[in-house]
Design a protein around this motif. Sequence first.
Motif, PDB file in Angstrom:
ATOM      1  N   UNK A 188      66.942  79.431  32.741  1.00  0.00           N
ATOM      2  CA  UNK A 188      66.354  78.324  32.862  1.00  0.00           C
ATOM      3  C   UNK A 188      67.420  77.226  33.481  1.00  0.00           C
ATOM      4  N   UNK A 189      68.444  77.394  33.029  1.00  0.00           N
ATOM      5  CA  UNK A 189      69.492  76.361  33.320  1.00  0.00           C
ATOM      6  C   UNK A 189      69.798  76.565  34.789  1.00  0.00           C
ATOM      7  N   UNK A 190      69.936  77.831  35.103  1.00  0.00           N
ATOM      8  CA  UNK A 190      70.321  77.986  36.635  1.00  0.00           C
ATOM      9  C   UNK A 190      69.014  77.523  37.732  1.00  0.00           C
ATOM     10  N   UNK A 191      67.903  77.637  36.876  1.00  0.00           N
ATOM     11  CA  UNK A 191      66.802  77.181  37.779  1.00  0.00           C
ATOM     12  C   UNK A 191      66.550  75.850  37.867  1.00  0.00           C
ATOM     13  N   UNK A 192      67.482  74.940  36.859  1.00  0.00           N
ATOM     14  CA  UNK A 192      67.289  73.529  36.768  1.00  0.00           C
ATOM     15  C   UNK A 192      68.441  73.010  37.753  1.00  0.00           C
ATOM     16  N   UNK A 193      69.484  73.845  38.278  1.00  0.00           N
ATOM     17  CA  UNK A 193      70.452  73.652  38.851  1.00  0.00           C
ATOM     18  C   UNK A 193      71.931  73.500  38.542  1.00  0.00           C
ATOM     19  N   UNK A 194      72.169  74.105  37.476  1.00  0.00           N
ATOM     20  CA  UNK A 194      73.501  74.363  36.691  1.00  0.00           C
ATOM     21  C   UNK A 194      73.897  75.478  37.447  1.00  0.00           C
ATOM     22  N   UNK A 195      75.380  75.270  37.627  1.00  0.00           N
ATOM     23  CA  UNK A 195      76.298  76.590  38.113  1.00  0.00           C
ATOM     24  C   UNK A 195      76.350  77.522  37.226  1.00  0.00           C
ATOM     25  N   UNK A 196      76.739  78.903  37.456  1.00  0.00           N
ATOM     26  CA  UNK A 196      77.196  79.873  36.742  1.00  0.00           C
ATOM     27  C   UNK A 196      78.335  79.725  35.838  1.00  0.00           C
ATOM     28  N   UNK A 197      79.257  78.768  36.307  1.00  0.00           N
ATOM     29  CA  UNK A 197      80.504  78.320  35.848  1.00  0.00           C
ATOM     30  C   UNK A 197      80.061  77.225  34.731  1.00  0.00           C
ATOM     31  N   UNK A 198      79.098  76.418  34.847  1.00  0.00           N
ATOM     32  CA  UNK A 198      78.783  75.546  33.844  1.00  0.00           C
ATOM     33  C   UNK A 198      78.075  76.176  33.030  1.00  0.00           C
ATOM     34  N   UNK A 199      77.184  77.115  32.883  1.00  0.00           N
ATOM     35  CA  UNK A 199      76.312  77.820  32.179  1.00  0.00           C
ATOM     36  C   UNK A 199      77.390  78.896  31.387  1.00  0.00           C
ATOM     37  N   UNK A 200      78.430  79.240  31.929  1.00  0.00           N
ATOM     38  CA  UNK A 200      79.241  80.136  31.195  1.00  0.00           C
ATOM     39  C   UNK A 200      80.119  79.267  30.138  1.00  0.00           C
TER      40      UNK A 200
END
Length: 88
Positions: free
Chosen positions: A12-24
């Motif tokens: 969901x965060x990736x779908x909202x535009x967060x990068x994988x670095x931010x999610x990590x």
Amino acid sequence: MTLSRTDRLAFLLAAEGCSSVEIAERFSLTHDAVRSRLKRARKVLRAALEARDTLPAPRRTASASPTKGSLPDDDLAQFFASPPAPHR
């Protein structure tokens, strides 16, 4: 709902535009772990959507029951015989 909570939130965060670095950073995971989780989430979602799209549509059959929104003849006659409700 077959995904883990973390995988679901990461997707969901990736779908909202967060990068994988931010999610990590948010989940205290490595960048590679997030990429792997996102890949798995997309694969599961794709399979679920394909399974849903390949199910045959429910067949409609004629039935004795009135169709949605229609009234039986007696109720219909009563509806037209009664005076209209006053508007407020």
